[in-house]
Design a protein around this motif. Structure first.
Motif, mmCIF file in Angstrom:
data_model
loop_
_atom_site.group_PDB
_atom_site.id
_atom_site.type_symbol
_atom_site.label_atom_id
_atom_site.label_comp_id
_atom_site.label_asym_id
_atom_site.label_seq_id
_atom_site.Cartn_x
_atom_site.Cartn_y
_atom_site.Cartn_z
ATOM 1 N N ILE A 143 0.863 -1.182 0.000
ATOM 2 C CA ILE A 143 0.000 0.000 0.000
ATOM 3 C C ILE A 143 0.898 1.230 0.000
ATOM 4 O O ILE A 143 2.075 1.155 0.386
ATOM 5 N N LEU A 144 0.343 2.353 -0.410
ATOM 6 C CA LEU A 144 1.108 3.596 -0.460
ATOM 7 C C LEU A 144 0.844 4.372 0.820
ATOM 8 O O LEU A 144 -0.245 4.900 1.033
ATOM 9 N N SER A 145 1.856 4.413 1.710
ATOM 10 C CA SER A 145 1.683 5.096 2.991
ATOM 11 C C SER A 145 3.065 5.334 3.596
ATOM 12 O O SER A 145 4.075 5.313 2.881
ATOM 13 N N ASP A 146 3.112 5.532 4.919
ATOM 14 C CA ASP A 146 4.370 5.761 5.633
ATOM 15 C C ASP A 146 4.599 4.579 6.573
ATOM 16 O O ASP A 146 3.905 4.415 7.579
ATOM 17 N N ALA A 147 5.593 3.737 6.233
ATOM 18 C CA ALA A 147 5.842 2.510 6.996
ATOM 19 C C ALA A 147 6.231 2.803 8.438
ATOM 20 O O ALA A 147 5.789 2.109 9.366
ATOM 21 N N GLN A 148 7.030 3.845 8.643
ATOM 22 C CA GLN A 148 7.473 4.162 10.000
ATOM 23 C C GLN A 148 6.298 4.535 10.893
ATOM 24 O O GLN A 148 6.199 4.070 12.041
ATOM 25 N N ARG A 149 5.372 5.368 10.369
ATOM 26 C CA ARG A 149 4.236 5.811 11.182
ATOM 27 C C ARG A 149 3.234 4.678 11.407
ATOM 28 O O ARG A 149 2.639 4.577 12.478
ATOM 29 N N ILE A 150 3.037 3.828 10.390
ATOM 30 C CA ILE A 150 2.156 2.675 10.589
ATOM 31 C C ILE A 150 2.720 1.771 11.679
ATOM 32 O O ILE A 150 1.999 1.301 12.572
ATOM 33 N N GLY A 151 4.035 1.517 11.613
ATOM 34 C CA GLY A 151 4.678 0.693 12.633
ATOM 35 C C GLY A 151 4.560 1.303 14.015
ATOM 36 O O GLY A 151 4.329 0.592 15.005
ATOM 37 N N GLN A 152 4.688 2.640 14.087
ATOM 38 C CA GLN A 152 4.571 3.309 15.382
ATOM 39 C C GLN A 152 3.165 3.151 15.960
ATOM 40 O O GLN A 152 3.001 2.881 17.164
ATOM 41 N N ILE A 153 2.153 3.297 15.120
ATOM 42 C CA ILE A 153 0.770 3.132 15.592
ATOM 43 C C ILE A 153 0.532 1.703 16.066
ATOM 44 O O ILE A 153 -0.031 1.479 17.146
ATOM 45 N N LEU A 154 0.966 0.724 15.263
ATOM 46 C CA LEU A 154 0.733 -0.675 15.629
ATOM 47 C C LEU A 154 1.495 -1.044 16.893
ATOM 48 O O LEU A 154 0.994 -1.810 17.729
ATOM 49 N N ARG A 155 2.696 -0.503 17.059
ATOM 50 C CA ARG A 155 3.447 -0.788 18.289
ATOM 51 C C ARG A 155 2.729 -0.226 19.514
ATOM 52 O O ARG A 155 2.686 -0.874 20.570
ATOM 53 N N ASN A 156 2.181 0.987 19.363
ATOM 54 C CA ASN A 156 1.422 1.564 20.482
ATOM 55 C C ASN A 156 0.211 0.713 20.819
ATOM 56 O O ASN A 156 -0.078 0.431 22.000
ATOM 57 N N LEU A 157 -0.534 0.293 19.798
ATOM 58 C CA LEU A 157 -1.746 -0.497 20.033
ATOM 59 C C LEU A 157 -1.408 -1.857 20.626
ATOM 60 O O LEU A 157 -2.075 -2.331 21.564
ATOM 61 N N LEU A 158 -0.373 -2.514 20.086
ATOM 62 C CA LEU A 158 0.012 -3.832 20.596
ATOM 63 C C LEU A 158 0.632 -3.734 21.991
ATOM 64 O O LEU A 158 0.415 -4.610 22.842
ATOM 65 N N SER A 159 1.392 -2.667 22.250
ATOM 66 C CA SER A 159 1.971 -2.483 23.590
ATOM 67 C C SER A 159 0.866 -2.363 24.628
ATOM 68 O O SER A 159 0.946 -2.946 25.724
ATOM 69 N N ASN A 160 -0.173 -1.567 24.298
ATOM 70 C CA ASN A 160 -1.304 -1.451 25.226
ATOM 71 C C ASN A 160 -2.004 -2.791 25.407
ATOM 72 O O ASN A 160 -2.425 -3.154 26.523
ATOM 73 N N ALA A 161 -2.136 -3.551 24.322
ATOM 74 C CA ALA A 161 -2.804 -4.851 24.409
ATOM 75 C C ALA A 161 -2.036 -5.770 25.351
ATOM 76 O O ALA A 161 -2.630 -6.452 26.209
ATOM 77 N N PHE A 162 -0.712 -5.828 25.222
ATOM 78 C CA PHE A 162 0.090 -6.690 26.103
ATOM 79 C C PHE A 162 0.112 -6.160 27.532
ATOM 80 O O PHE A 162 0.185 -6.939 28.485
ATOM 81 N N LYS A 163 0.056 -4.840 27.681
ATOM 82 C CA LYS A 163 0.098 -4.252 29.018
ATOM 83 C C LYS A 163 -1.151 -4.627 29.818
ATOM 84 O O LYS A 163 -1.067 -4.938 31.019
ATOM 85 N N PHE A 164 -2.325 -4.600 29.157
ATOM 86 C CA PHE A 164 -3.582 -4.780 29.871
ATOM 87 C C PHE A 164 -4.174 -6.183 29.715
ATOM 88 O O PHE A 164 -5.314 -6.413 30.117
ATOM 89 N N THR A 165 -3.423 -7.122 29.135
ATOM 90 C CA THR A 165 -3.919 -8.486 28.972
ATOM 91 C C THR A 165 -3.043 -9.433 29.793
ATOM 92 O O THR A 165 -1.823 -9.461 29.615
ATOM 93 N N HIS A 166 -3.668 -10.192 30.688
ATOM 94 C CA HIS A 166 -2.924 -11.101 31.566
ATOM 95 C C HIS A 166 -3.061 -12.546 31.131
ATOM 96 O O HIS A 166 -2.200 -13.370 31.453
ATOM 97 N N ARG A 167 -4.101 -12.868 30.429
ATOM 98 C CA ARG A 167 -4.270 -14.238 29.936
ATOM 99 C C ARG A 167 -5.182 -14.195 28.704
ATOM 100 O O ARG A 167 -5.864 -13.212 28.464
ATOM 101 N N GLY A 168 -5.141 -15.286 27.965
ATOM 102 C CA GLY A 168 -5.961 -15.331 26.758
ATOM 103 C C GLY A 168 -5.108 -15.147 25.520
ATOM 104 O O GLY A 168 -4.048 -15.782 25.374
ATOM 105 N N GLN A 169 -5.504 -14.240 24.635
ATOM 106 C CA GLN A 169 -4.761 -14.074 23.394
ATOM 107 C C GLN A 169 -4.837 -12.631 22.909
ATOM 108 O O GLN A 169 -5.707 -11.848 23.302
ATOM 109 N N ILE A 170 -3.888 -12.320 22.043
ATOM 110 C CA ILE A 170 -3.836 -11.034 21.348
ATOM 111 C C ILE A 170 -3.699 -11.336 19.870
ATOM 112 O O ILE A 170 -2.876 -12.171 19.473
ATOM 113 N N LYS A 171 -4.490 -10.663 19.083
ATOM 114 C CA LYS A 171 -4.506 -10.969 17.647
ATOM 115 C C LYS A 171 -4.377 -9.687 16.840
ATOM 116 O O LYS A 171 -5.038 -8.688 17.128
ATOM 117 N N LEU A 172 -3.493 -9.733 15.845
ATOM 118 C CA LEU A 172 -3.374 -8.659 14.860
ATOM 119 C C LEU A 172 -3.934 -9.187 13.541
ATOM 120 O O LEU A 172 -3.386 -10.115 12.957
#
Length: 488
Positions: A349-378
């Protein structure tokens, strides 16, 4: 004396009609259309002429002397259309026929028709003349009365000699004086009415200004409340930031001191925990760097200096980077971490890889921070009809089985310096800038973030990006944006 009494009676009737007309206009005419208002005013002038004739001085069975020309004189100063004056003149003349059809009535019809034409011409002259209104009024009164006298002497049934020597010397001065008096009374009446209207307009304007000031006061009070609230949020942010910065800094300082003391021993071997200390120092430094980067990124976004770059972003590569980045965290917390890529997606896709990665890292970091069991899916997929109203979009959806977010906090967490729990002693760390930065970065990429979450049931943060973005707009189309705001 008969002429004087009857003419004064005519004047009183005209004043009464004028007063009643004003009352009717005030309470009735203002509620009807302009066209109907205009027609009724013409009828009123004709009625005023008729009532003068009805109560005029009856010289004989057929001859009546009255002030029927006065309404026509007043009308010449009221109306802007000359043709209206011709209608009023002919109308008053025809009204004379209702009191009996005879030679005198026909003469009256001819006289008023001629005066209607004269008043139409005077109306054009008054609108073009630069004389004062009082001067123009006196000239009009004089001309109409003189022509009325000539018409009566030419078309009237009274012998010319009798009229000119016995009647005209009485009626002409009376008509001139009473016409001027009635015009003066109306002018004063209109002046008072105008002042009343101006006062009413001033009061209405004052009322509107008072209402505007009240509204402005409410707006200012709301703005002051928002500023006070923003100040409170920033105070909480600074307290949280000081706490977040102090933790890694203390670790770095304390462990560096321990390593320094071990190395300064007299030939003693280094503590076997030294590598662990180094790892902790490295981790603390990374955390500290992340905090500083968040603050810098947020300040750049607020200042409008954060730029995005259009480039080809390989979707599979982005997924692989996220897997490598969070695989270790998933193993440590014993959480199932899964990445799914929908078939049929374009390779890039035509976009900015660095900024997409930054957004996904923020979202996934929050998911791992607030999840103690179960699963996380991207999950990376193309938006379907149920997601968007129009346009082609790609979705990066991060779903977890963590603590979830209360519905009343769905908007709050996207505000700068805000978190679902703003206290320093909260269980989870962080500055609260991750989601606001991610939201602003999504806008810069031409997309937005959508949240679906319930307390205790996990969360799904979905990053929507256009497959063919227009980076100049920096916002999704209006229907998409409105739907997203309703869902937040």
């Amino acid at each position: 004396m008969g002429f004087g009494k009857m003419f004064l009676l005519n004047l009183g009737l005209l004043i009464t009609v004028a007063y009643l007309a004003n009352v009717i206009y005030k309470y009735a005419f203002t509620k009807i259309s302009f066209r109907m208002n205009y027609i009724l005013s013409v009828v009123l002038f004709i009625f005023a002429g008729w009532i003068c004739m009805k109560f005029g001085f009856q010289l004989s069975d057929n001859v009546i002397f009255d002030l029927r020309i006065v309404p026509l004189i007043i009308a010449s100063a009221v109306y802007a259309q000359p043709f209206t004056l011709l209608i009023i003149g002919v109308g008053i003349g025809l009204a004379r026929l209702t009191l009996g059809v005879n030679d005198a009535a026909i003469a009256g019809l001819i006289n008023l028709s001629i005066l209607g034409v004269v008043c139409a011409g005077l109306n054009i002259w008054m609108r073009r003349s630069k004389y004062r209104l009082a001067v123009k009024g006196l000239i009009t009164i004089a001309i109409v009365n003189v022509i009325n006298t000539i018409n009566i002497s030419v078309f009237g049934v009274i012998p010319v000699k009798t009229y000119m020597l016995e009647i005209m010397p009485i009626t002409l001065p009376l008509t001139l004086v009473l016409s001027a008096a009635f015009a003066l009374i109306l002018w004063d009446f209109q002046l008072e009415r105008r002042q009343t209207l101006e006062l009413k307009h001033a009061n209405e304007l004052l009322r509107k200004q008072t209402e505007e000031l009240r509204t402005a006061k409410i707006v200012l009070e709301e703005r002051a409340r928002q500023l006070a609230q923003a100040s409170q949020y920033k105070s909480e942010f600074l307290a949280n930031m000081s706490h977040e910065l102090r933790t890694p800094l203390n670790s770095i300082i304390n462990l560096a001191q321990i390593i320094s003391e071990n190395e300064s021993g007299d030939g003693e071997e280094a503590d076997e925990d030294t590598p662990n200390y180094g790892m902790i120092i490295y981790k603390s430094g990374q955390d500290l760097l992340g905090l500083i980067n968040d603050v810098l990124d947020f300040s750049k976004v607020e200042a409008g200096k954060l730029e995005v770059i259009q480039e080809e972003v390989v979707i599979a590569e982005m997924a692989q980077i996220m897997e490598m980045h969070f695989e270790h965290a998933a193993n440590q917390k014993e959480i199932n971490f899964e990445i799914r890529i929908e078939s049929g997606l374009p390779c890039t896709i035509l976009s900015d890889a660095q900024r997409i990665g930054q957004i996904l890292r923020n979202l996934l970091s929050n998911a791992f921070k607030f999840t103690h069991r179960g699963q996380i899916k991207l999950e990376i997929r193309k938006a379907g009809f149920e997601d968007m109203q129009r346009g082609e979009w790609i979705i990066f959806a991060v779903t977890d089985t963590g603590i979830g977010i209360p519905e009343d906090k769905h908007t709050t967490i996207f505000e700068a310096f805000r978190q679902a729990d703003g206290s320093i002693s909260r269980k989870y760390g962080g500055t609260g800038l991750g989601l606001p930065i991610s939201r602003d970065l999504a806008r810069l990429l031409g997309g937005f973030i959508r949240l679906q979450s319930k307390e205790g049931l996990g969360s799904t943060f979905s990053l929507y990006l256009p497959l063919t973005p227009d980076l100049r707009g920096n916002e999704p189309p209006a229907p998409v944006r409105e739907k997203a705001m309703r869902l937040l």
